[in-house]
Design a protein around this motif. Structure first.
Motif, PDB file in Angstrom:
ATOM      1  N   SER A   1      32.935  -6.266  41.441  1.00 43.38           N
ATOM      2  CA  SER A   1      33.667  -7.310  41.655  1.00 43.38           C
ATOM      3  C   SER A   1      32.354  -7.940  42.850  1.00 43.38           C
ATOM      4  CB  SER A   1      34.827  -7.722  42.585  1.00 43.38           C
ATOM      5  OG  SER A   1      35.355  -8.979  43.136  1.00 43.38           O
ATOM      6  N   LEU A   2      31.738  -8.882  42.296  1.00 47.51           N
ATOM      7  CA  LEU A   2      30.529  -9.735  43.091  1.00 47.51           C
ATOM      8  C   LEU A   2      30.993 -10.756  43.833  1.00 47.51           C
ATOM      9  CD1 LEU A   2      27.712  -9.661  40.163  1.00 47.51           C
ATOM     10  CD2 LEU A   2      28.441  -7.757  41.840  1.00 47.51           C
ATOM     11  N   ASP A   3      30.506 -10.786  44.994  1.00 52.45           N
ATOM     12  CA  ASP A   3      30.703 -12.113  45.896  1.00 52.45           C
ATOM     13  C   ASP A   3      29.864 -13.062  45.329  1.00 52.45           C
ATOM     14  OD1 ASP A   3      28.273 -12.580  48.061  1.00 52.45           O
ATOM     15  OD2 ASP A   3      28.767 -10.392  47.648  1.00 52.45           O
ATOM     16  N   ALA A   4      30.224 -14.585  45.281  1.00 47.27           N
ATOM     17  CA  ALA A   4      29.744 -15.515  45.060  1.00 47.27           C
ATOM     18  C   ALA A   4      28.265 -16.048  45.637  1.00 47.27           C
ATOM     19  CB  ALA A   4      30.566 -16.758  44.892  1.00 47.27           C
ATOM     20  N   GLY A   5      28.268 -15.320  46.921  1.00 47.36           N
ATOM     21  CA  GLY A   5      26.844 -15.638  47.565  1.00 47.36           C
ATOM     22  C   GLY A   5      25.842 -14.767  47.411  1.00 47.36           C
TER      23      GLY A   5
ATOM     24  N   ILE B   1      31.853  -6.947  34.896  1.00 46.56           N
ATOM     25  CA  ILE B   1      31.445  -7.514  36.290  1.00 46.56           C
ATOM     26  C   ILE B   1      31.938  -9.092  36.508  1.00 46.56           C
ATOM     27  CG2 ILE B   1      29.208  -8.464  37.666  1.00 46.56           C
ATOM     28  CD1 ILE B   1      27.709  -6.049  35.896  1.00 46.56           C
ATOM     29  N   LEU B   2      32.592  -9.092  37.492  1.00 50.93           N
ATOM     30  CA  LEU B   2      33.208 -10.737  37.854  1.00 50.93           C
ATOM     31  C   LEU B   2      33.053 -11.140  39.121  1.00 50.93           C
ATOM     32  CD1 LEU B   2      35.062 -12.620  36.119  1.00 50.93           C
ATOM     33  CD2 LEU B   2      36.971 -11.173  37.162  1.00 50.93           C
ATOM     34  N   THR B   3      32.529 -12.292  39.257  1.00 48.91           N
ATOM     35  CA  THR B   3      32.501 -13.001  40.681  1.00 48.91           C
ATOM     36  C   THR B   3      33.947 -12.979  41.001  1.00 48.91           C
ATOM     37  OG1 THR B   3      30.156 -13.957  39.939  1.00 48.91           O
ATOM     38  CG2 THR B   3      31.554 -14.808  41.846  1.00 48.91           C
TER      39      THR B   3
ATOM     40  N   LEU C   1      31.727 -13.901  34.061  1.00 48.82           N
ATOM     41  CA  LEU C   1      32.057 -12.586  33.471  1.00 48.82           C
ATOM     42  C   LEU C   1      30.837 -12.224  32.526  1.00 48.82           C
ATOM     43  CD1 LEU C   1      34.289 -10.454  32.408  1.00 48.82           C
ATOM     44  CD2 LEU C   1      35.022 -11.941  30.675  1.00 48.82           C
ATOM     45  N   ILE C   2      30.852 -10.764  32.889  1.00 53.26           N
ATOM     46  CA  ILE C   2      29.747 -10.045  32.199  1.00 53.26           C
ATOM     47  C   ILE C   2      30.412  -8.792  31.569  1.00 53.26           C
ATOM     48  CG2 ILE C   2      27.483  -8.930  32.018  1.00 53.26           C
ATOM     49  CD1 ILE C   2      26.618 -10.834  34.605  1.00 53.26           C
TER      50      ILE C   2
END
Length: 347
Positions: free
Chosen positions: A25-29, A100-102, A112-113
């Motif tokens: 889970s990646l953060d948008a920033g 991987i999802l923001t 989404l990757i």
């Protein structure tokens, strides 16, 4: 349509079949790059369902494919700690799939990757699994449309499982969750999914998924009208179409979730026994996590039918569970039945 579907007695386990996935889970920033760390979750649609059912005291088994290594052994221990029976997991292959999802994004958008090619699950082929052994002691078999979206071999494995489950009189459910990025092997969903739905007793999804996967058209301009009554009528027509086309199907559930600048609105419907039920609106100004809400709704339906609840009660609980899941950061719910029943419809 069988008016007694919710009165069927179950004594065996619910077996959830699908791919176990790791979610990064990646953060948008982009702070994950500065911090050199990212939140990490274990899930997968069917595992999310199994996790909820186990928490709600429904005997649950989880069947997937994993490599035979130390990491898989740790996963097995973790599943056992949640009272999910992992004993039938098939071990082969070299890797576990991930995506991987923001944070806060939806599984249907560009955030989404996927990285799940050549995973142990994706490498399943017909003839590998002894379904008679896997289905021993099972009363309910659940899977999702994500599985046959992976490749033709996995789609064939799904059909193999459904034939075996049907022969044993096992109740079968499917979640028509659509992942466009997965349908990349030369088949469209409508060429694959109807052949699998013919074995299913319970179908869950929404009118747009039914259009893409089952070829049931949605009225042109419906979304522009944006009226709840119109959406619910469309869901009723779709539900009737499914049960008429697939006589084994005894219940069809539809979800509606709309995001806008004023927040999120959520409501659902259920068609079973010739009767149609729908819920009031559930609303929130801000949510935490969109992942797994549909899985929680699916688990709520299974929970209700497994325990012979009345259709309106089944739908109300499943809807509350799904709505509450929007405020939980993990992939699966952590709320008990009692906690869900006290969920407020506006947050």
């Amino acid at each position: 349509m069988d008016k007694q579907f919710n009165k069927k007695k179950y004594t065996g386990s619910v077996l959830c079949f699908g791919e176990l996935l790791f979610r990064i889970s990646l953060d948008a920033g982009g702070n994950w790059l500065k911090n050199n760390a990212v939140p990490f979750f274990m899930g997968g649609a069917e595992l999310n369902v199994a996790t909820a059912l186990s928490l709600w005291d429904v005997p649950s088994q989880y069947f997937t494919a994993l490599p035979d290594n130390h990491m898989s052994a740790q996963i097995t221990v973790h599943l056992k700690s949640k009272d999910i029976d992992p004993s039938k997991i098939y071990h082969h292959g070299d890797r576990v799939g991930l995506y991987i999802l923001t944070k806060g994004a939806d599984l249907k958008n560009d955030s989404l990757i996927y990285d799940r090619a050549h995973s142990a699950f994706a490498e399943l082929k017909p003839g590998m699994i002894d379904w008679d052994k896997v289905l021993d002691g099972v009363s309910w078999f659940h899977f999702s449309a994500i599985c046959p979206a992976i490749n033709q071999h996995v789609a064939d494995v799904c059909k193999e499982a459904l034939i075996a489950a049907s022969a044993k009189g096992i109740t079968i459910s499917i979640d028509l969750n659509y992942r466009s990025k997965l349908w990349q092997y030369g088949k469209t969903p409508v060429q694959v999914i109807p052949e699998l739905v013919q074995y299913c007793d319970l179908v869950m999804g929404n009118i747009w998924a039914a259009e893409i996967m089952l070829g049931i058209p949605v009225e042109e301009g419906l979304h522009a009208v944006g009226q709840k009554a119109k959406y619910l009528d469309a869901a009723l027509q779709t539900s009737k179409h499914i049960t008429e086309k697939h006589p084994k199907c005894k219940a069809v559930a539809n979800t509606f979730r709309f995001d806008n600048n004023e927040g999120i609105t959520y409501y659902t419907s259920l068609y079973t026994g010739g009767e149609y039920h729908s819920t009031i609106d559930h609303a929130a100004l801000k949510i935490i996590n969109k992942v797994g809400s549909g899985d929680c709704f699916m688990a709520g339906l299974i929970y209700g039918f497994y325990n012979s609840h009345e259709p309106a009660e089944i739908l109300e609980f499943a809807t509350l569970a799904a709505f509450d899941k929007l405020f939980i950061d993990a992939d699966a719910t952590s709320k008990t039945v009692e906690e869900i029943k006290t969920t407020t419809i506006t947050k």
